[in-house]
Design a protein around this motif. Structure first.
Motif, mmCIF file in Angstrom:
data_model
loop_
_atom_site.group_PDB
_atom_site.id
_atom_site.type_symbol
_atom_site.label_atom_id
_atom_site.label_comp_id
_atom_site.label_asym_id
_atom_site.label_seq_id
_atom_site.Cartn_x
_atom_site.Cartn_y
_atom_site.Cartn_z
ATOM 1 N N THR A 129 0.843 -1.189 0.000
ATOM 2 C CA THR A 129 0.000 0.000 0.000
ATOM 3 C C THR A 129 0.884 1.247 0.000
ATOM 4 N N ALA A 130 0.367 2.303 -0.538
ATOM 5 C CA ALA A 130 1.114 3.559 -0.571
ATOM 6 C C ALA A 130 0.466 4.573 0.353
ATOM 7 N N ALA A 131 -0.189 4.039 1.385
ATOM 8 C CA ALA A 131 -0.976 4.929 2.251
ATOM 9 C C ALA A 131 -0.110 5.960 2.954
ATOM 10 N N ASP A 132 1.126 5.553 3.297
ATOM 11 C CA ASP A 132 1.949 6.453 4.091
ATOM 12 C C ASP A 132 2.970 7.225 3.271
ATOM 13 N N ALA A 133 2.744 7.300 1.964
ATOM 14 C CA ALA A 133 3.679 8.051 1.132
ATOM 15 C C ALA A 133 3.878 9.427 1.731
ATOM 16 N N PRO A 134 5.130 9.808 2.051
ATOM 17 C CA PRO A 134 5.352 11.076 2.745
ATOM 18 C C PRO A 134 4.891 12.282 1.922
ATOM 19 N N GLU A 135 5.096 12.205 0.627
ATOM 20 C CA GLU A 135 4.670 13.325 -0.213
ATOM 21 C C GLU A 135 3.303 13.004 -0.776
ATOM 22 N N ALA A 136 2.268 13.215 0.016
ATOM 23 C CA ALA A 136 0.925 12.942 -0.463
ATOM 24 C C ALA A 136 0.671 13.817 -1.684
ATOM 25 N N ALA A 137 0.705 13.198 -2.838
ATOM 26 C CA ALA A 137 0.511 13.978 -4.063
ATOM 27 C C ALA A 137 -0.884 14.563 -4.051
ATOM 28 N N PRO A 138 -0.995 15.852 -4.323
ATOM 29 C CA PRO A 138 -2.326 16.454 -4.265
ATOM 30 C C PRO A 138 -3.199 16.058 -5.449
ATOM 31 N N ASP A 139 -3.307 14.760 -5.685
ATOM 32 C CA ASP A 139 -4.332 14.337 -6.642
ATOM 33 C C ASP A 139 -5.570 13.983 -5.835
ATOM 34 N N TRP A 140 -5.835 14.855 -4.861
ATOM 35 C CA TRP A 140 -6.966 14.647 -3.970
ATOM 36 C C TRP A 140 -8.275 14.968 -4.676
ATOM 37 N N PRO A 141 -9.341 14.319 -4.268
ATOM 38 C CA PRO A 141 -10.648 14.728 -4.810
ATOM 39 C C PRO A 141 -10.982 16.153 -4.379
#
Length: 935
Positions: free
Chosen positions: A308-320
């Motif tokens: 899983t990539a849940a904790d990726a430090p750089e949460a890419a802002p491909d947010w809804p």
DNA sequence: CTAGAGCGCTCG
DNA sequence: GTACGAGCGCTCTAGC
């Protein structure tokens, strides 16, 4: 180079423990992707070892090398002195599991890894260095630790690995003012606050070096202490002889330990690529694995990508996108449990509470919202009223449909909100924590986006959620006015329909979560993690407890004073009208200005921004020599202020449930790091005038208890003396002299014993002026002297204390270059206006000069406050108020001395161990039945 | 009627 | 045009 260690051999000693700590604090909190194990320090350590191995291949390469570690917390020094290293901060939780891994790493690099239970790395290194030197070899110690400098000498040098700077005899001389063989003597005198080596009180490195150079050695100095000229110093050395001799034994490294290995065991060996790559792969260090594999000419072992990539430090802002219509309104227990399970699984959840008002001590809880991922948020309504329940007189308490019973829902939420393994993120979490606490929930642990923003962007903008959402998410949250309306027709949140409430409340949680994902990784890059972790976040529960405790205020006292003020004001008002020849509103500066400067044609009328005459107190004071009226107005104003702001308004703030006054501290209120107090402000209760001070008599301790006030003496001037490095000021503080009198004596060549109050007053004004970014104009106005004369004072002051001028110029230059300044503890204060033109330039420069001083003082008392609960645990005492340099406690009468002892020790030691001030911090204490007596 | 600016005063 | 950092009560006015 096999065989015995001897001439031609070169031993490298690496201070492993120091490396780990530095790597841990310098690097962001990296975790192993597959399981989240913290490995930042291991990673930094491995990179260092790799660079070290690569960089030491030439003709000067070492023949022998060891990485040496501390082991065990109890050493022979603790037997000598139980307080040794007693105030060292506990090892961070995230670092603990990394310690054994760094040993493993050292062995993977095939470097000798040495540690001995109950011994510090320093002693092992000392013994090895001595043996190597005796054997005729050379030694290089890779460390910048000053405690190791005593080892430098013929054949032994140090190398600061960060700065790549060699520290030889000259380097030691520069640092200590004496050669390596006398370093321990200097350290024994100067002590060390980090390790809690006592030394001789009031003597720092410079004074110590001076004494040692004069007397030759510590022993000679102590034997001939009678010959020291300075009386205080002489007394200290005579009285504290034992303590100094103990200190020497604490700092003296052991060069003759028994070692279970020999120098020959430290011979340099090539790493085995297979072992090394195996370790690096296990740690999942991708780039280092590849680099070393390439060098060795083998294929890099594969490292599996985490599932899983849940904790990726750089949460890419491909947010809804943020969509108020997308959120769930939780109306049954099954749904609630689903959200709680999700949050518990993830270990992170944003939380927001909705209430009926802004006063967290009086309002009622209406609902709670949660966000678990961007776009995934819910609202849990708990106390909404039915929509057709009417308003005003016809309001009914009919409960809205589709809501969970509050007690049941809170019972389900409580384990989540109190779960130590789930981080609760909020925006201004102190508010929510206080409300929830009144409902039996102690929310923890917490993160706060408002405080992250304050640490990152202090001075750039405010830190309210709307500002942050706008700036960092390009989103405008639903304005609360859209739901509640404004003015008289404003409703409370419990009357907002559920669908609208859900959109608004869940959006707040969603926005908060996104802000946290944005800010959290930035803290390290901006180097403010320590500020956030030690000065901001841990203060939240402390302030919460203080605010909820409140302070007892006697309504009767205030009420009686109000009556007296009203009577006296009416008399004055009549006199004023008589003198003016007409009735007017004395409280209106505009009307007063017209009377004074038009009708009566008095001199000195200046108009303000709106074209009206201005009538501040200093102008009226000057006019008082011309006419009776201005003096009467001043008297009236004083009473008016006391009555409206204090005796009347304060009564309104007495909480009907607790009978006490609960202020609210605004942690992000001041750009410098100071707190602000609001609703009511208890940081500006009168004290300077006799009449005003009586207001403090209404702040009382309940029966059997006492109010105790502890305040830092001259903290900002002390910090200035330290930061600007002014020896004369530092020495004066160490000697406990009257600093203003001393300044006056230096400036005006008046001996201390002939000092007049007037000259001292002027020097005091200059000292304060310096802290504020002095100007001839400002000083002239303050002292009421001609501007040229004031400028003359300032010139003379700078001439006498050139370091102050240097500090001011340097600080402004730093601000201009970096658009920010910093406190001693790393708090960043941005100065975006520093490049402005016109009058704003002056403002910005003075603010930049003041901010590091005021901010450092603010940091220090914050540190004291964070440590206070533990320090006074068990005492029947509560910390109630903070007034910038003062802490006010309520304590049972029998425990006053214990409280003063414990609190004073925390406050005076609050800078340590992060900052070692060159001046002592001094705390004065007072006590009494009310605040007037205690102060 | 209400919000906000301006003034003035309180504190460290 | 000026001392640095805050909060709040009152007056007055622009704009609904």
């Amino acid at each position: 180079m096999a065989g015995n260690f001897g001439k031609g051999c070169h031993l490298h000693l690496i201070d492993g423990s120091a490396y780990i700590f530095r790597a841990f604090h310098a690097l962001p909190p990296l975790t192993r992707k597959s399981d989240g194990l913290p490995i930042g320090a291991v990673s930094g350590f491995c990179n260092m070892l790799h660079r070290y191995v690569e960089g030491n291949t030439g003709p000067d390469a070492p023949t022998h090398v060891a990485v040496v570690f501390d082991k065990g917390s109890h050493t022979f020094r603790n037997d000598l002195y139980d307080q040794y290293k007693a105030n060292r901060e506990a090892m961070p939780e995230d670092l603990r599991p990394q310690i054994p891994l760094t040993r493993e790493a050292t062995e993977a690099f095939n470097i000798a890894c040495k540690e001995i239970e109950g011994f510090e790395a320093d002693d092992i290194m000392a013994t090895l260095a001595c043996r190597a030197r005796e054997a005729g070899g050379r030694v290089t110690i890779l460390s910048s630790d000053k405690d190791l400098m005593q080892l430098v000498g013929e054949g032994v040098e140090m190398l600061d690995p960060m700065k790549n700077k060699v520290i030889d005899r000259d380097g030691v001389l520069e640092k200590f003012g004496v050669g390596p063989e006398r370093v321990v003597d200097v350290q024994a005198l100067a002590g060390d606050s980090v390790d809690n080596v006592p030394g001789a009180p009031g003597i720092g490195i410079k004074t110590a070096a001076l004494l040692i150079n004069e007397f030759g050695s510590l022993e000679d100095l102590l034997d001939r202490a009678e010959e020291i000229k300075q009386p205080k110093r002489r007394q200290t050395l005579i009285e504290k002889r034992d303590q100094i001799e103990l200190s020497k034994r604490l700092v003296q490294l052991d060069c003759d330990m028994e070692l279970p290995f020999t120098l020959d065991d430290l011979e340099v060996k090539e790493p085995d690529p297979e072992v090394l790559l195996g370790f690096l792969t296990k740690m999942e260090f991708r780039s280092l694995t590849k680099r070393i594999a390439d060098n060795a000419g083998v294929e890099a072992p594969a490292i599996p990508e985490p599932a899983t990539a849940a904790d990726a430090p750089e949460a890419a802002p491909d947010w809804p996108a943020i969509d108020a219509a997308s959120y769930e309104c939780v109306s049954d227990m099954e749904a609630l449990h689903r959200w709680i399970a999700r949050a518990t699984d993830l270990g992170t959840v944003a939380v927001d509470t909705e209430t009926t008002g802004l006063n967290e001590m009086l309002c009622d809880l209406v609902g709670v919202s949660l966000a678990v991922a961007p776009g995934e948020a819910c609202y849990i309504p708990l106390a909404h009223l039915a929509e057709d329940s009417g308003e005003g007189l016809f309001a009914s308490d009919a409960v809205a449909e589709g809501q969970l019973p509050m007690d049941q829902a809170l019972a389900a939420l409580k384990p989540l909100l109190e779960d130590a393994a789930v981080m609760k993120i909020g925006q201004n979490m102190k508010y929510d924590a206080k409300v929830l606490s009144r409902y039996g929930i102690e929310i923890a642990p917490i993160d706060d986006t408002m405080l992250m923003s304050y640490a990152l962007h202090g001075g750039e903008h405010q830190h309210g959620m709307d500002t942050l959402a706008e700036r960092y998410l390009s989103h405008t949250p639903i304005p609360i006015k859209e739901l509640l309306g404004t003015g008289k027709s404003q409703i409370t949140f419990d009357r907002v329909p559920l669908d609208k409430a859900t959109g608004y409340a869940a959006e707040d949680a969603d926005v908060t979560l996104r802000l946290a994902l944005t800010f959290k990784p930035q803290l390290h890059r901006a180097r403010v993690t320590r500020v956030y972790e030690t000065l901001e976040r841990p203060l939240v529960p402390v302030l919460k407890t203080m605010e909820m405790a409140g302070i007892a205020v006697d309504r009767g006292t205030l009420s009686r004073m109000s009556g007296k003020f009203a009577q006296k004001m009416a008399e004055l008002e009549a006199e004023i009208h008589e003198l003016a020849g007409e009735k007017f509103n004395v409280g209106s500066p505009a009307q007063l200005g017209d009377i004074l400067f038009e009708k009566m044609s008095l001199p000195g009328g200046k108009r303000g921004k709106t074209g009206k005459y201005s009538t501040p107190a200093d102008v009226l004071e000057d006019l008082a020599t011309e006419h009776d009226l201005p003096g009467r107005v001043l008297d009236w104003r004083q009473l008016s202020k006391l009555k409206s702001t204090y005796t009347d308004a304060l009564q309104e703030h007495i909480n009907p449930d607790t009978g006490r006054v609960h202020t609210s501290y605004v942690q992000t209120g001041a750009n410098t790091g100071r707190l602000a107090s609001a609703d009511p402000n208890l940081q500006n209760i009168p004290v300077r005038s006799e009449e005003g001070r009586r207001i403090r008599e209404a702040f009382v301790a309940p029966e059997g208890k006492v109010l105790v006030s502890l305040d830092y003496s001259q903290i900002e001037l002390r910090i200035l003396a330290h930061m600007a490095g002014i020896d004369a000021l530092k020495e004066a503080f160490r000697q406990g002299q009257d600093i203003h009198a001393m300044t006056a004596s230096e400036m005006f060549n008046v001996p201390m014993d002939q000092m007049t109050p007037e000259v001292r007053r002027q020097a005091k004004a200059i000292n304060f002026g310096v802290i504020y970014g002095i100007s001839g104009f400002g000083l002239a106005r303050n002292l009421r002297i001609p501007r040229a004369e004031a400028q003359g004072f300032i010139d003379r002051y700078f001439e006498r204390f050139p370091g102050i001028k240097q500090y001011m110029d340097d600080t402004v230059a730093f601000a201009q270059e970096h658009k920010r300044v910093e406190t001693l503890f790393g708090r960043v204060i941005h100065t975006p206006e520093i490049g402005a033109k016109g009058p704003r330039a002056g403002f910005a420069k003075r603010a930049a000069i003041n901010a590091p001083i005021q901010g450092t003082a603010a940091d220090i008392i914050r540190r004291a406050m964070v440590r206070m609960p533990e320090a006074i645990e068990g005492l029947p005492a509560k910390m109630l108020l903070q007034v910038h340099d003062e802490l006010l406690f309520e304590v049972e009468a029998g425990a006053v001395d214990d409280l003063i002892g414990a609190a004073r020790s925390v406050m005076e030691g609050a800078a340590e161990p992060v900052v070692k001030l060159d001046v002592p911090l001094v705390v004065d204490a007072g006590q009494g039945a009310n605040w007037a007596e205690a102060h």
